[in-house]
Design an enzyme around this catalytic site. Sequence first.
Site, PDB file in Angstrom:
ATOM      1  N   GLU A 162      -2.791  -2.400  -2.023  1.00 13.95           N
ATOM      2  CA  GLU A 162      -4.173  -2.071  -1.484  1.00 13.95           C
ATOM      3  C   GLU A 162      -4.682  -1.189  -2.773  1.00 13.95           C
ATOM      4  OE1 GLU A 162      -3.615  -1.796   2.325  1.00 13.95           O
ATOM      5  OE2 GLU A 162      -5.332  -1.098   2.492  1.00 13.95           O
TER       6      GLU A 162
ATOM      7  N   ASP B 273      -9.615  -3.226   1.495  1.00 21.76           N
ATOM      8  CA  ASP B 273      -9.783  -2.473   2.350  1.00 21.76           C
ATOM      9  C   ASP B 273     -11.188  -2.066   2.538  1.00 21.76           C
ATOM     10  OD1 ASP B 273      -9.492  -0.587   4.564  1.00 21.76           O
ATOM     11  OD2 ASP B 273      -7.282  -0.392   4.678  1.00 21.76           O
TER      12      ASP B 273
ATOM     13  N   LYS C  48      -6.918   2.855  -1.854  1.00 23.18           N
ATOM     14  CA  LYS C  48      -7.451   3.681  -1.763  1.00 23.18           C
ATOM     15  C   LYS C  48      -8.364   4.887  -1.984  1.00 23.18           C
ATOM     16  CE  LYS C  48      -6.042   5.574   2.281  1.00 23.18           C
ATOM     17  NZ  LYS C  48      -5.237   6.067   3.823  1.00 23.18           N
TER      18      LYS C  48
ATOM     19  N   HIS D  47      -9.003  -6.650   4.671  1.00 24.02           N
ATOM     20  CA  HIS D  47      -8.908  -5.768   5.459  1.00 24.02           C
ATOM     21  C   HIS D  47      -9.697  -5.098   6.057  1.00 24.02           C
ATOM     22  CE1 HIS D  47      -4.163  -4.073   4.621  1.00 24.02           C
ATOM     23  NE2 HIS D  47      -4.160  -4.829   4.849  1.00 24.02           N
TER      24      HIS D  47
ATOM     25  N   ASP E 263     -11.569   6.872   6.442  1.00 24.99           N
ATOM     26  CA  ASP E 263     -11.399   6.281   6.749  1.00 24.99           C
ATOM     27  C   ASP E 263     -10.995   5.735   7.770  1.00 24.99           C
ATOM     28  OD1 ASP E 263      -9.626   3.880   6.460  1.00 24.99           O
ATOM     29  OD2 ASP E 263      -8.141   4.937   5.343  1.00 24.99           O
TER      30      ASP E 263
ATOM     31  N   HIS F 159     -12.141   1.942   2.548  1.00 25.97           N
ATOM     32  CA  HIS F 159     -10.875   2.381   0.347  1.00 25.97           C
ATOM     33  C   HIS F 159     -12.582   3.038  -0.178  1.00 25.97           C
ATOM     34  CE1 HIS F 159      -6.413   1.232   2.428  1.00 25.97           C
ATOM     35  NE2 HIS F 159      -7.785   2.228   3.916  1.00 25.97           N
TER      36      HIS F 159
ATOM     37  N   TRP G 271       1.202  -1.121  -0.299  1.00 32.36           N
ATOM     38  CA  TRP G 271       0.159  -0.417   0.201  1.00 32.36           C
ATOM     39  C   TRP G 271       0.529   1.060  -0.137  1.00 32.36           C
ATOM     40  CZ3 TRP G 271      -0.080   3.562   4.400  1.00 32.36           C
ATOM     41  CH2 TRP G 271      -1.167   4.434   3.164  1.00 32.36           C
TER      42      TRP G 271
ATOM     43  N   ASP H 181     -10.716   3.792  10.967  1.00 36.51           N
ATOM     44  CA  ASP H 181     -10.311   2.707  11.058  1.00 36.51           C
ATOM     45  C   ASP H 181     -10.822   2.677  12.599  1.00 36.51           C
ATOM     46  OD1 ASP H 181      -8.424   1.686   9.067  1.00 36.51           O
ATOM     47  OD2 ASP H 181      -7.843   4.038   8.672  1.00 36.51           O
TER      48      ASP H 181
ATOM     49  N   ASP I 155      -7.557  -4.266   9.893  1.00 36.08           N
ATOM     50  CA  ASP I 155      -6.646  -3.130   9.520  1.00 36.08           C
ATOM     51  C   ASP I 155      -7.501  -1.785   9.926  1.00 36.08           C
ATOM     52  OD1 ASP I 155      -4.864  -1.673   9.077  1.00 36.08           O
ATOM     53  OD2 ASP I 155      -5.525  -0.836   6.755  1.00 36.08           O
TER      54      ASP I 155
END
Length: 416
Positions: free
Chosen positions: A224, A257, A226, A284, A292, A260, A185, A294, A324
């Site tokens: 990855e 992910d 995004k 992820h 994003d 994303h 990434w 997380d 993630d």
Amino acid sequence: MNEAQILKSYEIARERYAALGVDTDKAVETLERTPISLHCWQTDDVVGFESGQALSGGIQTTGNYPGRARNIDEVRSDVKFAKSLIAGRHRLNLHEIYGDFGGKFVDRDQCGPEHFESWIQWARENDMKLDFNSTSFSHPKSGDLSLANPDSNIRSFWIEHTKRCRRIADAMGKAQGDPCIMNIWVHDGSKDLTVERKRYRELLAASLDEILREDLPGMKNCVEAKLFGIGLESYTVGSMDFFEGYCATRKVMYTLDTGHYEPTENVADKVSALLLFVPELMLHVSRPVRWDSDHVTIMNDPTLDLFKEIVRAGALERAHIGLDYFDASINRIGAYVIGTRATQKCLLSALLEPLAKLRVYEDSGCGFQRLALLEEAKTLPFGAVFDYFNYKNGVPVGPEFIPEIEKYEREVTSKR
Ligand code: RNT
Ligand code: ZN
């Protein structure tokens, strides 16, 4: 809950599911043998052991709850403890900045398998297999562009780093007798308007082609996509369209992910489309809140839908599950355990779907019946099966893991 209650509840649940053609024992077995790649970076807010540089590259942890792991021993201790509260056999996902550098500064273009020898040994001793990530953020040369940088000195530096990381992953895979999955990434993008969108994407594709040229059978690559990064809001070189095309043409695994994509996009819907054209998926699993962010993964509709789509597509073997998220505002080990157990709940829920019956309804045009069964499936005694899964694997059932984490906090993390 005592043993008798767990077993009795499970017996009842087994019959309820069996009446709809679902084998709960089989679902539990599948869950037991499906590894989750635990992200080491939840223990220390993505800092690593290189130089303690501030986190950069469009990602950010928020919160400063006490007890962050500060060195390799603390990360290992926290991972080991978290793992003791999670059923099943799991993998550990390392980033390059978590190497065992023995107190010396090892720049990113100098790393090698020797810096991960002790991790390979530790993983073996703790019955975990390793996955890996190159690290192009949090470094003086990170800037806004790494692998897509028009400055050939900077670009070559990151190409060299990523090539070396692939060799590290290859060494890990060979040592563990199972391919190490390495994620690439890069944060490359632009805060403001750019007139060079195409140029940077050409550079990224060329850099990746060069990086992936070496044949390394001990590892597998994934890349990855995004949407945007903090401070890089106007343009992302490695967007979804870019990586879809890249993975489909180069036959490389796509890293999906869940944070994303546009907030209203249906990430679960991407699974079946991607799997028609890319060889495998790396997940992820995260929880975006407005962006994003997380947040800790929980059992919510997007995550449930994601795993349902994987099971419905018969793609459990082709979709590798990784986590993630990085929450520094609550007990970090608690966050680790909540998110991993939630991921298992979502997968179990998918495995318990009365799919055969739903498919018969769908094929015969019984729309009402299909919707009715989808609704009824939501209130089947899922919890009894999840409790049994944890009980069978000797880990705390239900909220029993809360006092365990409190104890570890009292005895270990609060003293840091
Ligand atoms: C960043 C990506 C990436 C990182 C980790 C630390 O937006 O999701 O996967 O979170 O590599
Ligand atoms: Zn990610």
